[in-house]
Design a protein around this motif. Structure first.
Motif, mmCIF file in Angstrom:
data_model
loop_
_atom_site.group_PDB
_atom_site.id
_atom_site.type_symbol
_atom_site.label_atom_id
_atom_site.label_comp_id
_atom_site.label_asym_id
_atom_site.label_seq_id
_atom_site.Cartn_x
_atom_site.Cartn_y
_atom_site.Cartn_z
ATOM 1 N N LEU A 222 25.979 72.913 44.114
ATOM 2 C CA LEU A 222 27.244 73.595 43.844
ATOM 3 C C LEU A 222 27.034 74.954 43.180
ATOM 4 N N LEU A 223 26.020 75.055 42.327
ATOM 5 C CA LEU A 223 25.856 76.251 41.512
ATOM 6 C C LEU A 223 24.908 77.277 42.121
ATOM 7 N N MET A 224 23.819 76.811 42.730
ATOM 8 C CA MET A 224 22.791 77.736 43.185
ATOM 9 C C MET A 224 23.236 78.682 44.291
ATOM 10 N N PRO A 225 24.009 78.253 45.296
ATOM 11 C CA PRO A 225 24.432 79.223 46.313
ATOM 12 C C PRO A 225 25.193 80.403 45.722
ATOM 13 N N VAL A 226 26.084 80.121 44.784
ATOM 14 C CA VAL A 226 26.853 81.201 44.148
ATOM 15 C C VAL A 226 25.938 82.082 43.314
ATOM 16 N N ALA A 227 25.037 81.453 42.552
ATOM 17 C CA ALA A 227 24.129 82.224 41.697
ATOM 18 C C ALA A 227 23.175 83.073 42.531
ATOM 19 N N MET A 228 22.666 82.518 43.632
ATOM 20 C CA MET A 228 21.759 83.277 44.491
ATOM 21 C C MET A 228 22.466 84.469 45.138
ATOM 22 N N ALA A 229 23.666 84.230 45.634
ATOM 23 C CA ALA A 229 24.414 85.310 46.276
ATOM 24 C C ALA A 229 24.760 86.412 45.274
ATOM 25 N N ARG A 230 25.128 85.997 44.068
ATOM 26 C CA ARG A 230 25.464 86.979 43.049
ATOM 27 C C ARG A 230 24.244 87.781 42.638
ATOM 28 N N GLY A 231 23.104 87.094 42.473
ATOM 29 C CA GLY A 231 21.883 87.802 42.120
ATOM 30 C C GLY A 231 21.454 88.777 43.201
ATOM 31 N N LEU A 232 21.628 88.364 44.465
ATOM 32 C CA LEU A 232 21.279 89.260 45.573
ATOM 33 C C LEU A 232 22.169 90.485 45.591
ATOM 34 N N ALA A 233 23.464 90.298 45.304
ATOM 35 C CA ALA A 233 24.399 91.427 45.306
ATOM 36 C C ALA A 233 24.183 92.358 44.121
ATOM 37 N N ASP A 234 23.804 91.799 42.961
ATOM 38 C CA ASP A 234 23.675 92.616 41.750
ATOM 39 C C ASP A 234 22.319 93.284 41.625
ATOM 40 N N PHE A 235 21.252 92.597 42.009
ATOM 41 C CA PHE A 235 19.901 93.109 41.761
ATOM 42 C C PHE A 235 19.074 93.294 43.023
ATOM 43 N N GLY A 236 19.662 93.050 44.186
ATOM 44 C CA GLY A 236 18.912 93.213 45.415
ATOM 45 C C GLY A 236 17.938 92.067 45.630
ATOM 46 N N PRO A 237 16.811 92.316 46.286
ATOM 47 C CA PRO A 237 15.865 91.234 46.586
ATOM 48 C C PRO A 237 15.312 90.529 45.352
ATOM 49 N N LEU A 238 15.304 91.208 44.181
ATOM 50 C CA LEU A 238 14.786 90.574 42.974
ATOM 51 C C LEU A 238 15.778 89.586 42.365
ATOM 52 N N PRO A 240 17.542 86.922 43.665
ATOM 53 C CA PRO A 240 17.213 85.508 43.892
ATOM 54 C C PRO A 240 15.940 85.061 43.193
ATOM 55 N N VAL A 241 14.982 85.977 42.985
ATOM 56 C CA VAL A 241 13.760 85.619 42.279
ATOM 57 C C VAL A 241 14.075 85.252 40.831
ATOM 58 N N PHE A 242 14.890 86.079 40.167
ATOM 59 C CA PHE A 242 15.276 85.788 38.792
ATOM 60 C C PHE A 242 16.057 84.465 38.723
ATOM 61 N N THR A 243 16.936 84.261 39.693
ATOM 62 C CA THR A 243 17.735 83.039 39.701
ATOM 63 C C THR A 243 16.859 81.807 39.899
ATOM 64 N N LEU A 244 15.891 81.899 40.812
ATOM 65 C CA LEU A 244 14.993 80.779 41.059
ATOM 66 C C LEU A 244 14.139 80.455 39.833
ATOM 67 N N LEU A 245 13.648 81.494 39.152
ATOM 68 C CA LEU A 245 12.860 81.270 37.938
ATOM 69 C C LEU A 245 13.701 80.580 36.859
ATOM 70 N N THR A 246 14.947 81.023 36.703
ATOM 71 C CA THR A 246 15.834 80.395 35.725
ATOM 72 C C THR A 246 16.082 78.941 36.082
ATOM 73 N N TRP A 247 16.292 78.682 37.370
ATOM 74 C CA TRP A 247 16.519 77.296 37.810
ATOM 75 C C TRP A 247 15.285 76.433 37.544
ATOM 76 N N LEU A 248 14.097 76.967 37.795
ATOM 77 C CA LEU A 248 12.870 76.210 37.544
ATOM 78 C C LEU A 248 12.719 75.883 36.058
ATOM 79 N N ILE A 249 13.052 76.836 35.188
ATOM 80 C CA ILE A 249 12.962 76.586 33.753
ATOM 81 C C ILE A 249 13.907 75.457 33.348
ATOM 82 N N VAL A 250 15.131 75.471 33.883
ATOM 83 C CA VAL A 250 16.096 74.420 33.552
ATOM 84 C C VAL A 250 15.605 73.068 34.061
ATOM 85 N N VAL A 251 15.082 73.025 35.282
ATOM 86 C CA VAL A 251 14.589 71.771 35.848
ATOM 87 C C VAL A 251 13.476 71.192 34.986
#
Length: 294
Positions: A222-238, A240-251
């Motif tokens: 529910l959360l990751m698609p929105v977070a990935m799309a937002r990260g892509l729109a705000d920071f470009g290709p980097l 989703p990388v920041f979002t994935l790293l944050t998700w890995l830390i939480v996991v």
């Protein structure tokens, strides 16, 4: 006078509640997290997973058939919860030409596999810290690092059909996911701790870590698609990388918290009454004798 007595009674009640909370399970759980440096451990595991485990996935994908490439991409979508443009990018990464299937490419795959043992070593250090055990000798633990990686890759490969219950429905998929995740964490602790803690004492941490990571995986849909799309729109290709790293830390924070709470649950009186271990067969903390087999 009544108001004064009411305030005193309220203050006394508040002090009793504060004392109970300070000595209760929540306080002891927070002490366990601080003792094992849960946030630092989760950040280290996330960094190792991103720097070594993900390149290993891409290297393996270059050598497997198209069917397995698609299954691996679907499993990543199921675990991480990405879809849409981000999923298409992941699919292109795995189904692209990649490294050539040559002897030099095979050597590169082997080097990547050995490098990925840094992730296994970091996870082993977390497990040992949770149980207060010394580091195992390299000759005892080295082959365990590689074995854990291979089993982890196999488990990741079947996550997509597993979470669909192999076609039987979402409910059965959830049950199978919880069961398989708990079993995987149970075996992980046993393997990386070199069998120095009994199976019965490893079970609470496995159940807590497995349940937490699976539920977080379902929530990430529910959360990751929105977070990935937002990260892509705000920071470009980097982004989703920041979002994935944050998700890995939480996991890994959830996983480390479960593993850290495991020894406390395993040493509790009610758990001892539930499992009823045979007296004299193992020490009270669940560890095997020092001169026992590894």
């Amino acid at each position: 006078m009544r108001a004064l007595r009411a305030r005193r009674a309220l203050r006394t009640l508040w002090e009793r509640v504060g004392t109970a909370v300070g000595r209760g399970p929540a306080a002891r759980f927070l002490e366990r997290l601080v003792a094992v440096n849960a946030l630092e451990a989760a950040t280290r595991l996330a960094a190792q997973a991103f720097l070594t485990a993900l390149p290993l996935l891409m290297a393996v994908a270059a050598f497997v058939p198209d069917t397995l490439q698609n299954l691996l991409a679907d499993s990543l979508r199921s675990v991480v919860g990405v879809r849409g443009d981000v999923l298409d990018q992941v699919r292109r990464t795995f189904t692209g030409p990649g490294a050539a299937k040559t002897p030099s490419g095979a050597v590169g795959l082997l080097v990547t596999l050995v490098s990925a043992t840094a992730f296994s070593r970091a996870l082993q250090a977390v497990c040992e810290r949770c149980w207060g055990l010394p580091r195992a000798a390299v000759r005892v633990a080295a082959w365990r690092w590689l074995l854990w990686l291979l089993v982890w890759l196999a488990a990741l490969l079947v996550q997509a059909p597993l979470r669909r219950g192999f076609g039987t429905g979402v409910v059965s998929g959830l049950v199978l996911s919880l069961l398989s995740s708990a079993l995987l964490w149970w075996w992980t602790q046993h393997l990386l701790l070199s069998a120095r803690v009994s199976w019965a004492h490893l079970l609470p941490g496995a159940v807590l870590a497995g349940t937490g990571t699976v539920l977080l995986g379902y929530l990430s849909r529910l959360l990751m698609p929105v977070a990935m799309a937002r990260g892509l729109a705000d920071f470009g290709p980097l982004g989703p990388v920041f979002t994935l790293l944050t998700w890995l830390i939480v996991v890994f924070l959830v996983a480390v918290a479960g593993l850290a709470a495991g020894p406390a649950v395993a040493s509790s009186a009610w758990y001892a009454r539930t499992t009823r271990p045979l007296r004299g067969r193992e020490p009270p903390d669940g560890r095997k004798p020092a001169d026992g087999p590894p």
